[in-house]
Design an enzyme around this catalytic site. Structure first.
Site, mmCIF file in Angstrom:
data_model
loop_
_atom_site.group_PDB
_atom_site.id
_atom_site.type_symbol
_atom_site.label_atom_id
_atom_site.label_comp_id
_atom_site.label_asym_id
_atom_site.label_seq_id
_atom_site.Cartn_x
_atom_site.Cartn_y
_atom_site.Cartn_z
ATOM 1 N N GLU A 24 -18.931 2.011 -27.044
ATOM 2 C CA GLU A 24 -19.883 1.794 -28.105
ATOM 3 C C GLU A 24 -19.863 2.521 -29.284
ATOM 4 O OE1 GLU A 24 -22.291 -0.549 -27.935
ATOM 5 O OE2 GLU A 24 -21.646 -1.717 -25.961
ATOM 6 N N ASP A 35 -27.626 -0.575 -34.986
ATOM 7 C CA ASP A 35 -27.452 -0.026 -33.496
ATOM 8 C C ASP A 35 -27.168 1.356 -33.958
ATOM 9 O OD1 ASP A 35 -27.466 -2.399 -32.255
ATOM 10 O OD2 ASP A 35 -25.551 -2.575 -32.131
#
Length: 152
Positions: free
Chosen positions: A62, A79
């Site tokens: 991620e 994000d």
């Protein structure tokens, strides 16, 4: 009339003060081992049945363990942090339509202190379909032998 040396000293002093007031967020990139210790202490190992290897692997894919990682998505949301937690549903950036299920400012998810990010990640796993929230986990970690992620 003020002598040029005094003006230069004043200008230098002002620049020093401004330099102290402006803070730049330096990216904190954890090592795998340091992150494993933090995650383990925070109770992520086997949280909701997901081993520590799952968490380490997911954080790598991620954010590459970068606490200040931010990714702006096509829908206008962002994000944030080591777990790339989305602003629309999970944290508060500024927009009124944001749901903020983690009851946290998005800026709290991009600090060296991972407490808020971990609490929010646990909430995501608990309230959604486990770790399926994270595409990096689904693509690279799900169903794989994750023992390598915990070595050392």
């Amino acid at each position: 009339v003020v002598p040029p040396t005094v003006l230069g000293m004043r200008a230098t002093s002002i620049l020093v003060v401004i330099g102290c007031l402006v803070t730049v967020t330096e990216p904190k990139i954890y090592t795998r081992c340091k992150l494993a210790k933090i995650f383990s202490r925070a109770g992520l190992d086997n949280y909701r049945g997901f081993s520590l290897g799952n968490w380490i692997c997911m954080a790598y894919y991620e954010s590459h363990y970068n606490t200040t990682a931010q990714t702006v998505l096509e829908d206008g949301s962002t994000d944030y942090g080591i777990f790339q937690i989305n602003s629309y549903t999970w944290c508060r950036h500024a927009k009124l339509q944001e749901k903020n299920h983690c009851h946290v400012a998005c800026s709290a998810l991009i600090t060296d202190d991972l407490t808020d990010a971990i609490i929010c990640a646990k909430k995501i796993v608990k309230e959604t379909e486990g770790m399926n929230y994270w595409q990096g986990w689904k693509k690279h970690c799900e169903g794989k032998d994750l023992s390598e992620w915990k070595k050392g």
